[in-house]
Design a protein around this motif. Structure first.
Motif, PDB file in Angstrom:
ATOM      1  N   ASP A 435      13.858  -0.231  88.207  1.00  0.00           N
ATOM      2  CA  ASP A 435      12.644  -0.979  87.869  1.00  0.00           C
ATOM      3  C   ASP A 435      12.558  -2.269  88.682  1.00  0.00           C
ATOM      4  OD1 ASP A 435      11.783   0.872  86.068  1.00  0.00           O
ATOM      5  OD2 ASP A 435      12.548  -0.175  84.290  1.00  0.00           O
ATOM      6  N   VAL A 436      11.346  -2.578  89.129  1.00  0.00           N
ATOM      7  CA  VAL A 436      11.056  -3.800  89.883  1.00  0.00           C
ATOM      8  C   VAL A 436      10.123  -4.665  89.046  1.00  0.00           C
ATOM      9  CG1 VAL A 436       9.962  -4.745  91.945  1.00  0.00           C
ATOM     10  CG2 VAL A 436      11.380  -2.673  92.107  1.00  0.00           C
ATOM     11  N   GLU A 437      10.527  -5.895  88.833  1.00  0.00           N
ATOM     12  CA  GLU A 437       9.767  -6.795  87.966  1.00  0.00           C
ATOM     13  C   GLU A 437       8.460  -7.244  88.610  1.00  0.00           C
ATOM     14  OE1 GLU A 437      10.157 -11.290  85.974  1.00  0.00           O
ATOM     15  OE2 GLU A 437      11.642 -10.552  87.420  1.00  0.00           O
ATOM     16  N   VAL A 438       7.421  -7.346  87.779  1.00  0.00           N
ATOM     17  CA  VAL A 438       6.191  -8.057  88.133  1.00  0.00           C
ATOM     18  C   VAL A 438       6.159  -9.284  87.232  1.00  0.00           C
ATOM     19  CG1 VAL A 438       3.681  -7.985  88.304  1.00  0.00           C
ATOM     20  CG2 VAL A 438       5.024  -5.887  88.688  1.00  0.00           C
ATOM     21  N   ALA A 439       6.396 -10.449  87.819  1.00  0.00           N
ATOM     22  CA  ALA A 439       6.475 -11.677  87.021  1.00  0.00           C
ATOM     23  C   ALA A 439       5.141 -11.975  86.353  1.00  0.00           C
ATOM     24  CB  ALA A 439       6.886 -12.852  87.910  1.00  0.00           C
ATOM     25  N   VAL A 440       5.215 -12.654  85.229  1.00  0.00           N
ATOM     26  CA  VAL A 440       4.010 -13.010  84.467  1.00  0.00           C
ATOM     27  C   VAL A 440       3.050 -13.808  85.349  1.00  0.00           C
ATOM     28  CG1 VAL A 440       3.118 -14.248  82.464  1.00  0.00           C
ATOM     29  CG2 VAL A 440       5.327 -13.068  82.323  1.00  0.00           C
ATOM     30  N   PHE A 441       1.786 -13.383  85.384  1.00  0.00           N
ATOM     31  CA  PHE A 441       0.771 -14.157  86.109  1.00  0.00           C
ATOM     32  C   PHE A 441      -0.444 -14.367  85.206  1.00  0.00           C
ATOM     33  CE2 PHE A 441       0.065  -9.710  87.145  1.00  0.00           C
ATOM     34  CZ  PHE A 441      -1.311  -9.535  87.148  1.00  0.00           C
ATOM     35  N   PRO A 442      -1.168 -15.472  85.409  1.00  0.00           N
ATOM     36  CA  PRO A 442      -2.233 -15.828  84.473  1.00  0.00           C
ATOM     37  C   PRO A 442      -3.546 -15.122  84.751  1.00  0.00           C
ATOM     38  CG  PRO A 442      -1.989 -17.545  86.133  1.00  0.00           C
ATOM     39  CD  PRO A 442      -0.904 -16.540  86.400  1.00  0.00           C
ATOM     40  N   LEU A 443      -4.270 -14.877  83.668  1.00  0.00           N
ATOM     41  CA  LEU A 443      -5.677 -14.467  83.712  1.00  0.00           C
ATOM     42  C   LEU A 443      -6.436 -15.567  82.993  1.00  0.00           C
ATOM     43  CD1 LEU A 443      -5.222 -10.814  82.400  1.00  0.00           C
ATOM     44  CD2 LEU A 443      -5.295 -11.507  84.789  1.00  0.00           C
TER      45      LEU A 443
END
Length: 450
Positions: A435-443
């Motif tokens: 698994d490759v992380e997708v870091a938290v990003f804002p909406l």
């Protein structure tokens, strides 16, 4: 010294005193006698006035043509803009100088679309036809540049065959997901008149409506409106044509004195909006995206805090989102706010490392997404691939980019997730999946909407 008068002072002292009086008073002093006329005509003096008042480093007229001296340059500018506050003239000029320099260096395709500044007569004609009075800052912006010519592609040629004639050269830029591709142009005055008349007719508004169309996407109904009385800039929502719903593009508290020629603090929505967009370009918050042979300004943020980056086992994922006003619907309960998000993935030069082993490629298999607002999970997604593709990544290869969209009832939230990759290829895996992380990003719905 009072008895002897100013004439008793040396030339250097006289020069220093005149330089501190400003251009207007220097011109007055130059009328007193021959000696003062010589002192008040020194080009070094007018170089200083041109620099501090007009941000001019070369003796040029408002169209960039050379003049014989800085004094002539200042007089030419004064004749062209004497009816406006000098601080606003400088501010509008500074914006256009900055953005044109950026475009020339980074986006020459768009440089040729920028038009020569409009005349006072052309601005007055627009006001007459549309029955409005333009805010002073907007008038000045158009005096320096009459928007953009919108190129039209030859129907017999594809974008791949003729990329220079595509409509991807909008100064405001845009984004894309699925078949929703946005690229916004700053309209020339003739187009402002045409689009405004069509909009007023289509909406059934009064012919005395104070909304005029200032920027638009040629193929998607994304329109920006300046309200000429308040000075606010608005963008149409998904409810624009059913009921005229719009939302402000800049904070209301920043707009002031849009018609007052006597003050120095005027700033309307157009000036604030364009200055903010220019800052984002200059600071690298947004930039140029290349897709095939076509380049355009992308509104997806490129750095923190709005763009996040995570690296797992040599795979780098960058993620960011942009608010999509033209699909948002403020009357909805569940799907008010729409966002487009961009995911950029690549394999770093060191390749894929897993369990102490090195692999020179890896391929995407699965994706998982979690969407939150106020610490509550709104939705979760599990599925194969992304937009039907299984990208194969190599060291030093180009980023694989894909965009999609999501809607929420809240104006802000977050997304995060993970991608499952196989080392090697899906048809010939060289090891276990990872698994490759997708870091938290804002909406989030921003203060400035583009």
């Amino acid at each position: 010294m009072g008895e002897m008068g100013l004439e008793s002072l040396g030339d250097l002292v006289t020069h220093i005193i005149i330089s501190k009086l400003g251009a207007k008073n220097a011109a007055v002093i130059g009328c007193v006698n021959k000696r003062f006329r010589v002192s008040a005509s020194e080009d070094d003096l007018w170089r200083k006035f041109c620099t501090q008042d007009l941000d001019l480093s070369l003796p040029q007229d408002p169209f960039g043509n050379p003049t014989p001296s800085f004094k002539v340059a200042y007089i030419t500018w004064k004749e062209s803009f004497g009816m406006y506050p000098i601080s606003l003239v400088r501010r509008a000029k500074k914006y256009w100088t900055s953005i044109k320099n950026w475009v020339a260096l980074n986006f020459p395709e768009a440089e040729k679309t920028l038009r020569r500044g409009a005349s006072e007569a052309e601005l007055k004609e627009l006001e007459r036809i549309l029955g409005v009075k333009l805010p002073i800052p907007t008038r000045l912006l158009y005096r320096f540049c009459d928007g953009q010519d919108i190129p039209h592609r030859n129907p017999s040629q594809s974008e791949e065959e003729d990329p220079t004639t595509t409509v991807a050269t909008g100064l405001i830029g845009g984004y894309g997901f699925y078949d929703h591709v946005v690229n916004v142009f700053l309209l020339p005055l003739r187009q402002v008149i045409k689009e405004t008349i069509e909009f007023v007719h289509q909406m059934g508004f009064s012919t005395r409506s104070q909304h005029i169309v200032m920027a638009a996407c040629p193929h998607i109904e994304k329109l920006f409106f300046l309200h000429c009385e308040s000075g606010q800039l608005y963008v149409g929502t998904g409810n624009l044509f059913p009921n005229g719903e719009m939302m402000p593009c800049v904070p209301d508290a920043l707009i002031r004195s849009v018609h007052d020629l006597n003050g120095d603090q005027q700033q309307d929505g157009m000036l604030l909006w364009l200055e903010e967009h220019g800052r984002r370009l200059q600071n690298g918050v947004i930039g140029i995206r290349e897709e095939g042979k076509v380049r355009s300004i992308s509104l997806f943020p490129e750095n923190l805090p709005h763009c996040t980056t995570a690296v797992t086992n040599g795979v780098q994922i960058r993620a960011s989102a942009v608010f999509v006003p033209e699909l948002s619907n403020l009357k909805e309960v569940q799907e008010k706010y729409w966002f487009s998000y961009s995911i950029r993935m690549r394999l770093l030069p060191q390749g894929c490392t897993l369990d102490g082993m090195y692999f020179n490629s890896c391929q995407l298999y699965w994706r998982r997404w979690i969407n939150r607002a106020n610490d509550v999970i709104l939705s979760e997604v599990n599925g194969e691939a992304v937009i039907g593709k299984f990208p194969l990544l190599y060291p030093d290869g180009e980023e694989f980019v894909y965009e999609s969209c999501i809607s929420m009832r809240d104006s802000s939230g977050t997304m995060e997730g993970a991608f499952t990759f196989y080392p090697g290829r899906l048809r010939d895996p060289k090891g276990r999946p990872f698994d490759v992380e997708v870091a938290v990003f804002p909406l989030e719905k921003p203060d400035y909407i583009f």
